[in-house]
Motif scaffolding. Structure first.
Motif, PDB file in Angstrom:
ATOM      1  N   ARG A 263       0.951  -0.897  -0.094  1.00 37.54           N
ATOM      2  CA  ARG A 263       0.163  -0.220  -0.098  1.00 37.54           C
ATOM      3  C   ARG A 263       1.183   1.621  -0.088  1.00 37.54           C
ATOM      4  O   ARG A 263       2.026   0.935   0.190  1.00 37.54           O
ATOM      5  N   THR A 264       0.242   2.126  -0.307  1.00 38.46           N
ATOM      6  CA  THR A 264       0.806   3.451  -0.116  1.00 38.46           C
ATOM      7  C   THR A 264       0.075   4.437   0.491  1.00 38.46           C
ATOM      8  O   THR A 264      -1.106   4.477  -0.086  1.00 38.46           O
TER       9      THR A 264
ATOM     10  N   LYS B  47       0.135  17.988   2.770  1.00 33.36           N
ATOM     11  CA  LYS B  47      -1.078  17.513   3.239  1.00 33.36           C
ATOM     12  C   LYS B  47      -1.019  16.052   3.616  1.00 33.36           C
ATOM     13  O   LYS B  47      -0.919  15.650   1.668  1.00 33.36           O
ATOM     14  N   PRO B  48      -1.050  14.718   4.124  1.00 34.70           N
ATOM     15  CA  PRO B  48      -1.165  13.944   3.531  1.00 34.70           C
ATOM     16  C   PRO B  48      -2.813  13.404   3.614  1.00 34.70           C
ATOM     17  O   PRO B  48      -4.259  14.235   3.116  1.00 34.70           O
ATOM     18  N   LEU B  49      -3.428  11.857   2.230  1.00 36.64           N
ATOM     19  CA  LEU B  49      -4.351  12.062   2.016  1.00 36.64           C
ATOM     20  C   LEU B  49      -5.011  11.298   3.738  1.00 36.64           C
ATOM     21  O   LEU B  49      -5.275  10.232   3.728  1.00 36.64           O
TER      22      LEU B  49
ATOM     23  N   ASP C 225      -9.882  10.679   9.754  1.00 38.00           N
ATOM     24  CA  ASP C 225      -8.925  11.211  10.779  1.00 38.00           C
ATOM     25  C   ASP C 225      -8.302   9.701  10.603  1.00 38.00           C
ATOM     26  O   ASP C 225      -7.585   9.641  11.484  1.00 38.00           O
ATOM     27  N   ARG C 226      -7.802   9.457   9.821  1.00 40.07           N
ATOM     28  CA  ARG C 226      -7.970   8.144   9.654  1.00 40.07           C
ATOM     29  C   ARG C 226      -7.176   8.029   7.642  1.00 40.07           C
ATOM     30  O   ARG C 226      -7.147   8.362   6.553  1.00 40.07           O
ATOM     31  N   LEU C 227      -5.190   7.429   7.881  1.00 35.64           N
ATOM     32  CA  LEU C 227      -4.721   7.701   6.738  1.00 35.64           C
ATOM     33  C   LEU C 227      -5.153   7.141   5.489  1.00 35.64           C
ATOM     34  O   LEU C 227      -5.098   5.809   5.933  1.00 35.64           O
ATOM     35  N   ALA C 228      -5.370   7.424   4.317  1.00 31.45           N
ATOM     36  CA  ALA C 228      -5.705   6.216   3.766  1.00 31.45           C
ATOM     37  C   ALA C 228      -4.660   5.672   2.780  1.00 31.45           C
ATOM     38  O   ALA C 228      -3.206   6.327   2.918  1.00 31.45           O
ATOM     39  N   ARG C 229      -4.834   4.163   2.760  1.00 35.16           N
ATOM     40  CA  ARG C 229      -3.485   3.787   2.194  1.00 35.16           C
ATOM     41  C   ARG C 229      -4.335   2.955   1.184  1.00 35.16           C
ATOM     42  O   ARG C 229      -5.218   2.450   1.061  1.00 35.16           O
TER      43      ARG C 229
END
Length: 323
Positions: free
Chosen positions: A37-38, A45-47, A54-58
């Protein structure tokens, strides 16, 4: 300090797999794995995904969003179970609507939605979410933000001026002309809980929101020990002499690439003389005032900003948990 690694960005035990960064065959095998995953960043800015973002997209590595936009890729490490987690920077993408007046502000409230991204995902400011995401998401986001910021500002060789190339899965740059190798920059910063009796020393910089104070902080100079940096910075900014100094905790701070060394020190006097070139104001606040500020009831002092190491140190000082 027993609670040192519980600070935001304090680490989640991520296996950074440094031994794989230069192994092209191993990297290709990791990319080909179904579990790879990436995470994605855009201009720092993170996705994020989810209803509250409030959850980092993988994303899978063949996600349409990644196919549509090019950008450098780096290996962040291995998740539990051995699946690789990469990071991609998509700062070359330009949204259809972009409020430039808010970009780069102290706390950018804007979100950017990529047309090919997941339905509930948007790029958002990490600072606004850092206390609501998991420790693993925080470590991944902070690492990617800091490294990509370094790549953007160090595209050219500092020795000969030739454009350098990203190597070792994003963890190094190499100059094709003079062969100089360049490594990610981390700036050491001391931030200090300076106390005298029942009071703590705090200051504010020009332009901060009204009522915002924080612990004094400053960069460590070349050849300078952490303890000496604490004493020098406090004297330069507030005119206070400091005696005994003790290291407490550290915090990676990707704004853009600092490593904060949290320390405590004992003031030898309490007469403040500020340097207006360094700070706007400095004051002693009692334990009772800090507690009142945390509760949101102090008339002049805002609560310490959640997620920052200053808040962490102040909270544990109030709770007598600095040992």
């Amino acid at each position: 300090m027993k609670l040192a690694e519980t600070v935001t960005f304090g680490g989640s035990g991520l296996d950074r797999a440094a031994h794989l960064r230069g192994d092209d065959a191993a990297l290709e095998a990791l990319r080909a794995s179904n579990g790879a995953r990436t995470i994605v960043t855009w201009r720092g800015k993170p996705l994020f995904e989810g209803e509250a973002r409030d959850r980092l997209a993988r994303l899978p590595l063949d996600h349409p969003m990644l196919m549509a936009e090019g950008g450098p890729e780096m290996l962040l490490g291995l998740e539990e179970g051995g699946d690789a987690i990469f990071a991609r920077d998509m700062s070359g993408w330009t949204p259809d609507v972009l409020d430039a007046s808010l970009m780069g502000t102290f706390l950018d409230p804007t979100e950017q939605v990529h047309p090919d991204g997941p339905e509930d995902a948007a790029f958002g400011e990490l600072r606004a979410r850092m206390t609501r995401i998991t420790a693993r998401d925080a470590e991944l986001a902070a690492t990617a933000k800091a490294i990509f910021s370094w790549h953007r500002s160090h595209r050219f060789c500092a020795r000969c001026g030739e454009q350098s190339e990203m190597i070792l899965a994003g963890w190094q740059r190499s100059c094709p002309a003079c062969k100089t190798q360049h490594f990610p920059r981390t700036d050491p910063v001391v931030i200090m809980l300076i106390t005298r009796g029942n009071s703590v020393l705090m200051g504010r910089s020009p332009g901060w929101p009204e009522g915002m104070f924080s612990l004094l902080a400053g960069f460590v100079e070349p050849g300078e020990p952490i303890e000496a940096a604490v004493r020098r910075e406090v004297f330069e900014e507030a005119g206070i002499r400091v005696g005994a100094v003790e290291y407490l905790s550290s915090q990676p701070w990707p704004y853009p690439s600092s490593l904060m060394f949290g320390c405590r020190g004992e003031a030898l006097d309490d007469e403040i003389t500020i340097d207006p070139k360094e700070i706007e104001d400095a004051r002693w606040f009692t334990r009772e005032e800090i507690a009142l500020a945390f509760a949101g009831g102090h008339p002049e002092l805002m609560p310490a900003r959640k997620g920052a190491i200053a808040q962490f140190l102040l909270w544990n000082w109030l709770a007598d948990r600095l040992d």
